[in-house]
Design a protein around this motif. Sequence first.
Motif, PDB file in Angstrom:
ATOM      1  N   PHE A  14       3.553  91.727  32.803  1.00 46.28           N
ATOM      2  CA  PHE A  14       4.162  93.045  32.602  1.00 46.28           C
ATOM      3  C   PHE A  14       3.076  93.895  31.950  1.00 46.28           C
ATOM      4  N   PHE A  17       0.593  92.305  29.395  1.00 44.66           N
ATOM      5  CA  PHE A  17       1.205  91.109  28.810  1.00 44.66           C
ATOM      6  C   PHE A  17       1.510  90.074  29.884  1.00 44.66           C
ATOM      7  N   ALA A  19       3.697  87.192  30.796  1.00 44.46           N
ATOM      8  CA  ALA A  19       4.931  86.517  30.375  1.00 44.46           C
ATOM      9  C   ALA A  19       4.959  85.081  30.886  1.00 44.46           C
ATOM     10  N   PRO A  38      11.992  78.269  23.160  1.00 45.63           N
ATOM     11  CA  PRO A  38      12.492  79.262  22.215  1.00 45.63           C
ATOM     12  C   PRO A  38      12.626  80.641  22.855  1.00 45.63           C
ATOM     13  N   SER A  39      13.316  81.526  22.175  1.00 44.39           N
ATOM     14  CA  SER A  39      13.530  82.885  22.662  1.00 44.39           C
ATOM     15  C   SER A  39      12.188  83.555  22.957  1.00 44.39           C
ATOM     16  N   GLY A  40      12.102  84.193  24.107  1.00 44.89           N
ATOM     17  CA  GLY A  40      10.897  84.952  24.435  1.00 44.89           C
ATOM     18  C   GLY A  40       9.807  84.141  25.119  1.00 44.89           C
ATOM     19  N   CYS A  41      10.045  82.856  25.380  1.00 44.10           N
ATOM     20  CA  CYS A  41       8.977  82.022  25.968  1.00 44.10           C
ATOM     21  C   CYS A  41       8.833  82.248  27.470  1.00 44.10           C
ATOM     22  N   GLY A  42       9.791  82.950  28.084  1.00 44.45           N
ATOM     23  CA  GLY A  42       9.621  83.270  29.507  1.00 44.45           C
ATOM     24  C   GLY A  42      10.614  82.592  30.440  1.00 44.45           C
ATOM     25  N   LYS A  43      11.676  82.015  29.898  1.00 44.23           N
ATOM     26  CA  LYS A  43      12.641  81.268  30.728  1.00 44.23           C
ATOM     27  C   LYS A  43      13.316  82.164  31.767  1.00 44.23           C
ATOM     28  N   THR A  44      13.870  83.298  31.304  1.00 43.88           N
ATOM     29  CA  THR A  44      14.577  84.194  32.220  1.00 43.88           C
ATOM     30  C   THR A  44      13.614  84.770  33.249  1.00 43.88           C
ATOM     31  N   THR A  45      12.405  85.081  32.815  1.00 41.90           N
ATOM     32  CA  THR A  45      11.399  85.614  33.738  1.00 41.90           C
ATOM     33  C   THR A  45      11.143  84.618  34.867  1.00 41.90           C
ATOM     34  N   GLU A 160      21.523  80.417  30.416  1.00 45.93           N
ATOM     35  CA  GLU A 160      22.262  80.226  29.165  1.00 45.93           C
ATOM     36  C   GLU A 160      23.751  80.485  29.339  1.00 45.93           C
TER      37      GLU A 160
END
Length: 378
Positions: A14, A17, A19, A38-45, A160
């Motif tokens: 992005f 950055f 991701a 953890p949150s922000g590690c790129g799972k949803t991406t 999730e």
Amino acid sequence: MDGRVNLSQVAMRFGDFTAIQPTSLEIASGEFFSFLGPSGCGKTTLLNMISGFLTPSEGLVAIGGVDMTRVPVNRRPTAMIFQNLALFPLMSVYRNIEFGLEVRGVDRKKRREKADELLDLVALGGSGDKPVAELSGGQKQRIAIARALAVEPRVLLLDEPLSALDLKLRQHMRTELKAIQRKTGITFIYITHDQGEALTMSDRVAVMCDGRIQQVADPMTLYRQPRTDFVAGFVGENNRFPGRVTAVDGGMVTLDAGLPAPLRGAAASPLEPGDEATLYVRPEQWRVGSASDSSLPFGGVIQAEHFEGAWLTLEIALEQGRTVRAHVPQALESDGVESSFKVGSACRLDYSPRGTLVLPGVERGQSDEEGADVAATA
Ligand SMILES: Nc1ncnc2c1ncn2[C@@H]1O[C@H](COP(=O)(O)OP(=O)(O)OP(=O)(O)O)[C@@H](O)[C@H]1O
Ligand SMILES: [Mg+2]
């Protein structure tokens, strides 16, 4: 029905950055596969690149052996369940489940048959006429699954999906999800930051940190043989002892970690005397005894005691100022025996080196000098 998913060097940027770092992975058809991190590690991406909501900056996504990189969301053999479920609350259960089929022009009778079959699958047979708004959280969850399965995806993507539910229901839904996955044989790709969910349901888990997969393994292997410091700390809990190797014999390593006695552990990879390495001891691997038990090599003082139901977690300051966490069975107290584990009292402890793990290197920036070597708990 080929529900294989192949990622070949997929990366997502992005702007400046990154991701997702270039990642390659094969998920087998019919596998329950989780991404844990953890949150922000790129799972949803990563999931969004499989579903088609995002086009990777680099690399290829294939499903069933067919390149999907440029195929739009609605043309992929995937379905997605979001955290907020995105159901239509005022419509009936039937309308929710049949919606995707209606869009695809499936006739009324076939739609209803399919909906009834799916309601049976998710154990909600007979509730088709209820408005969704009248269902409980767990029931809504199951309707969301039925709706996603109605379009007969080869791959179901779940981001999730249980995080809005209470603990008991979450645990119950783990069993349900796993059972539905087995019955349908569909590939499930599940995203979570909850290690309990990932470990209980998955055939394999990819542990992610900062846009990179750290390890892919079955749950038992992840717990017993973490390959990196991050995995050792994120999956379950670990006490870290950074130090220098003083001797190696067979698969066992002796380490000087600045404690009164040398530490021993099982080497995960070849090490030589003089190498920096870290020993990991899980809280359940300690044997804690009274201060007078001289057979136990390490002395400490109990700093805190946490009641966890089946066990007690003790925080013990070792003589060198390092604090470790140890689990001790809780049975003693209920037997009417006065616990010897009181805050402020001295104790001695040991562990069995065979079940532990020594990884090469020591993590910089960890809290060696602060004496708090307890790895982060997920
Ligand atoms: N559209 C976007 N534009 C810019 N940055 C983004 C975008 N989407 C995600 N990111 C960034 O990419 C990183 C990974 O985000 P992602 O949503 O994949 O994390 P996650 O692992 O799913 O986290 P969580 O557990 O909180 O849902 C984050 O730092 C996020 O801020
Ligand atoms: Mg996310």
